[in-house]
Design a protein around this motif. Structure first.
Motif, PDB file in Angstrom:
ATOM      1  N   ASP A   1       0.803  -1.220   0.000  1.00 35.71           N
ATOM      2  CA  ASP A   1       0.000   0.000   0.000  1.00 35.71           C
ATOM      3  C   ASP A   1       0.837   1.271   0.000  1.00 35.71           C
ATOM      4  N   VAL A   2       2.149   1.140   0.112  1.00 38.49           N
ATOM      5  CA  VAL A   2       3.031   2.308   0.182  1.00 38.49           C
ATOM      6  C   VAL A   2       3.333   2.791  -1.233  1.00 38.49           C
ATOM      7  N   PRO A   3       2.847   3.952  -1.640  1.00 37.27           N
ATOM      8  CA  PRO A   3       3.160   4.459  -2.984  1.00 37.27           C
ATOM      9  C   PRO A   3       4.603   4.937  -3.053  1.00 37.27           C
ATOM     10  N   ALA A   4       5.272   4.630  -4.147  1.00 35.73           N
ATOM     11  CA  ALA A   4       6.664   5.036  -4.332  1.00 35.73           C
ATOM     12  C   ALA A   4       6.751   6.551  -4.497  1.00 35.73           C
ATOM     13  N   PRO A   5       7.899   7.144  -4.160  1.00 35.29           N
ATOM     14  CA  PRO A   5       8.016   8.607  -4.269  1.00 35.29           C
ATOM     15  C   PRO A   5       7.731   9.137  -5.671  1.00 35.29           C
ATOM     16  N   HIS A   6       8.194   8.429  -6.696  1.00 38.44           N
ATOM     17  CA  HIS A   6       7.962   8.941  -8.046  1.00 38.44           C
ATOM     18  C   HIS A   6       6.481   8.866  -8.423  1.00 38.44           C
ATOM     19  N   LYS A   7       5.753   7.915  -7.837  1.00 41.23           N
ATOM     20  CA  LYS A   7       4.322   7.842  -8.089  1.00 41.23           C
ATOM     21  C   LYS A   7       3.595   9.015  -7.430  1.00 41.23           C
ATOM     22  N   ILE A   8       4.005   9.344  -6.203  1.00 37.07           N
ATOM     23  CA  ILE A   8       3.389  10.479  -5.513  1.00 37.07           C
ATOM     24  C   ILE A   8       3.670  11.775  -6.268  1.00 37.07           C
ATOM     25  N   LYS A   9       4.914  11.928  -6.742  1.00 37.08           N
ATOM     26  CA  LYS A   9       5.266  13.149  -7.482  1.00 37.08           C
ATOM     27  C   LYS A   9       4.501  13.242  -8.795  1.00 37.08           C
TER      28      LYS A   9
ATOM     29  N   ALA B   1      10.438  20.773  -3.951  1.00 38.20           N
ATOM     30  CA  ALA B   1       9.487  20.628  -2.835  1.00 38.20           C
ATOM     31  C   ALA B   1       8.654  19.364  -2.992  1.00 38.20           C
ATOM     32  N   LYS B   2       8.236  19.070  -4.204  1.00 41.84           N
ATOM     33  CA  LYS B   2       7.425  17.871  -4.425  1.00 41.84           C
ATOM     34  C   LYS B   2       8.234  16.602  -4.179  1.00 41.84           C
ATOM     35  N   LYS B   3       9.503  16.631  -4.506  1.00 42.86           N
ATOM     36  CA  LYS B   3      10.355  15.464  -4.236  1.00 42.86           C
ATOM     37  C   LYS B   3      10.521  15.253  -2.732  1.00 42.86           C
ATOM     38  N   VAL B   4      10.740  16.347  -2.008  1.00 48.31           N
ATOM     39  CA  VAL B   4      10.921  16.249  -0.557  1.00 48.31           C
ATOM     40  C   VAL B   4       9.651  15.723   0.102  1.00 48.31           C
ATOM     41  N   ILE B   5       8.502  16.246  -0.301  1.00 52.02           N
ATOM     42  CA  ILE B   5       7.237  15.798   0.267  1.00 52.02           C
ATOM     43  C   ILE B   5       6.982  14.333  -0.069  1.00 52.02           C
ATOM     44  N   SER B   6       7.273  13.937  -1.304  1.00 55.76           N
ATOM     45  CA  SER B   6       7.027  12.559  -1.730  1.00 55.76           C
ATOM     46  C   SER B   6       7.882  11.575  -0.945  1.00 55.76           C
ATOM     47  N   VAL B   7       9.143  11.896  -0.778  1.00 54.67           N
ATOM     48  CA  VAL B   7      10.032  11.008  -0.026  1.00 54.67           C
ATOM     49  C   VAL B   7       9.635  10.969   1.446  1.00 54.67           C
ATOM     50  N   ALA B   8       9.225  12.108   2.011  1.00 58.19           N
ATOM     51  CA  ALA B   8       8.844  12.151   3.422  1.00 58.19           C
ATOM     52  C   ALA B   8       7.619  11.279   3.684  1.00 58.19           C
ATOM     53  N   VAL B   9       6.622  11.366   2.811  1.00 54.71           N
ATOM     54  CA  VAL B   9       5.419  10.543   2.991  1.00 54.71           C
ATOM     55  C   VAL B   9       5.747   9.077   2.792  1.00 54.71           C
TER      56      VAL B   9
ATOM     57  N   ASN C   1       8.647   7.530   3.309  1.00 57.02           N
ATOM     58  CA  ASN C   1       9.367   7.044   4.487  1.00 57.02           C
ATOM     59  C   ASN C   1       8.469   6.999   5.717  1.00 57.02           C
ATOM     60  N   HIS C   2       7.471   7.874   5.748  1.00 56.15           N
ATOM     61  CA  HIS C   2       6.539   7.867   6.880  1.00 56.15           C
ATOM     62  C   HIS C   2       5.753   6.563   6.911  1.00 56.15           C
ATOM     63  N   TYR C   3       5.297   6.109   5.766  1.00 56.44           N
ATOM     64  CA  TYR C   3       4.598   4.825   5.696  1.00 56.44           C
ATOM     65  C   TYR C   3       5.529   3.688   6.108  1.00 56.44           C
ATOM     66  N   LYS C   4       6.725   3.665   5.554  1.00 56.07           N
ATOM     67  CA  LYS C   4       7.663   2.584   5.846  1.00 56.07           C
ATOM     68  C   LYS C   4       8.067   2.585   7.313  1.00 56.07           C
ATOM     69  N   ARG C   5       8.207   3.775   7.886  1.00 55.39           N
ATOM     70  CA  ARG C   5       8.622   3.863   9.288  1.00 55.39           C
ATOM     71  C   ARG C   5       7.590   3.211  10.192  1.00 55.39           C
TER      72      ARG C   5
END
Length: 463
Positions: A114-122, A135-143, A145-149
């Motif tokens: 269920d964790v969308p990859a950063p490039h998919k979010i972007k 900014a979109k890359k930073v937000i995508s990676v943060a979300v 990693n938030h799921y994975k964490r």
């Protein structure tokens, strides 16, 4: 897409058992008090409160209470036969009802699938937000990693991953709030957007810090476990900077920063359900903020002057010297920000340290304004074209007209918010006059019309 929250009525809740009973007197849920005792009039009272009430009742028919030795014996009595005076029942609002925690839940709320990859979010953000790729890359990676964490946090033997809260800095109208709002629509994760301007220190007029978590709990449908995996966006974070040259207590500035520390770091806080005020008779729930991702955003006015002052310290006289006006026309000055600049602005070091990821948004240029007008799925021009389609009229903007709108937006210096005010001004007459004539089939907006040098080109239908 984000789940739509639906609140059931009381009758449905009682049949389905989705919500807990709340004690009428102490407002604690059944999960904390134990089994409730139902009273006439739909009132539920916990054993602790009924014991206190039972000891103080003087108007009951005591003959019906003979043989009672403990609180459990009262369950065997027909409470409707007691002469209990009518009570003014204050029902709990549906939005403040607490969902039962599923003790049998063995599967996690989500899996790695269920964790969308950063490039998919972007890619999803690119359909709605123009520019701001960093900014979109930073937000995508943060979300991501938030799921994975959260998923890996259940592995007690592995390495514990610390959360990385984000600080978004950018000029007004650059898309900070819109970026997070769009993210909320695209991802199936509870997200709450709060305004820091209304926050004050506990005990003063305004919202407490815990009201931020109350909004997140509400967006999660009062499901505590799901809310503990959510995201909180605190807008206008620059408004709680330390006030300079003040002789009064800074209840909406530095004090708010200090109280936010416990939420950003991760702690268990008790919040009222369905309301922002603690002094009302509302059920309380304990929420752990350790797995909640916090995103703080603000325009930080005058921060660019602080950055310039730091960069111009190396100016000198000579062939290799830097001019003092070198950074006056710098469009991406916020990208050079440091923690020291933010501290000088008025944010305390402890607060900055709990926001390790700094994401900067650049000022919009003319090309960005033109793309914002036409390219996103919900572009402003597309919205007006859709409005005229309901009147069976085609609305067309030529290239010179979009250039003019972009130029005027840059002069206003309020970011993308200026576009709607500009379009509203010249579209007023068109939206008023078009419905009068049913023979109009197309309206072409030209630069001459926007500059008040002519009228729009109108094409009539072939009758």
């Amino acid at each position: 897409m984000e789940d739509k929250i639906e609140y059931n009525t009381k009758d449905k809740d009682d049949k389905s058992g989705n919500y807990e009973k709340i004690c009428y007197m102490c407002r604690r849920p059944e999960s904390k008090t134990g089994a409730m005792i139902s009273m006439p009039g739909g009132i539920d009272i916990c054993p602790d409160c009924i014991q206190k009430t039972f000891n103080s009742m003087q108007s009951m028919d005591m003959s019906k209470l003979s043989g009672i030795t403990n609180i459990d014996d009262i369950k065997n009595i027909d409470l409707s036969s007691l002469n209990i005076p009518n009570m003014n029942v204050n029902p709990i609002p549906e939005r403040a009802r607490v969902k039962k925690r599923d003790k049998k839940r063995t599967e996690p709320l989500f899996t790695m699938k269920d964790v969308p990859a950063p490039h998919k979010i972007k890619e999803m953000l690119d359909e709605y937000v123009i520019g701001q790729d960093v900014a979109k890359k930073v937000i995508s990676v943060a979300v991501y990693n938030h799921y994975k964490r959260i998923f890996l946090d259940k592995d007690k033997e592995g390495t514990r991953i610390e959360k990385s809260n984000i600080l978004m800095i950018g000029p007004t109208g650059s898309g900070k709030t819109y970026l997070v709002k769009t993210l909320a629509k695209l991802l199936n994760v509870p997200l709450a957007i709060a305004d820091a301007t209304s926050l004050t220190e506990a005990g003063y007029i305004g919202d407490d810090i815990e009201s931020v978590i109350s909004k997140l709990l509400l967006s999660a449908g009062n499901d505590v476990e799901r809310a503990e995996c959510g995201i909180v966006f605190i807008d206008e974070i620059d408004k709680i900077a330390k006030k300079k040259n003040t002789n009064t207590r800074d209840v909406s500035g530095e004090s708010v920063q200090q109280e936010l520390l416990k939420l950003l770091e991760g702690s268990k806080v008790e919040v009222p359900v369905g309301t922002n005020q603690k002094n009302v008779l509302a059920p309380m729930e304990t929420v752990n903020t350790d797995n909640i991702l916090f995103i703080c955003g603000g325009a930080f006015p005058a921060l660019d002057d602080i950055i310039k002052e730091r960069l111009q310290k190396n100016t000198s006289v000579g062939f290799n010297s830097e001019l003092k006006d070198k950074y006056d026309n710098e469009t991406d000055l916020y990208s050079k920000v440091t923690n020291e600049d933010i501290r000088k602005f008025g944010m305390i070091p402890e607060f900055i340290g709990r926001l390790p990821v700094i994401c900067t948004l650049s000022k919009l240029d003319k090309d960005a304004f033109k793309k914002i007008l036409t390219e996103p799925k919900n572009a402003i021009l597309k919205q007006y074209k859709r409005l005229l389609e309901l009147d069976e009229v085609e609305l067309v903007f030529d290239d010179d007209a979009t250039d003019y709108i972009a130029e005027q937006a840059m002069k206003k210096d309020t970011g993308a918010r200026a576009l709607r005010s500009i379009i509203e001004e010249f579209m007023l007459d068109i939206m008023y006059e078009i419905p009068k004539d049913k023979n109009i089939g197309r309206v072409i907006i030209t630069r001459d019309y926007l500059e008040h040098k002519g009228a729009p080109n109108i094409v009539f239908r072939n009758v």
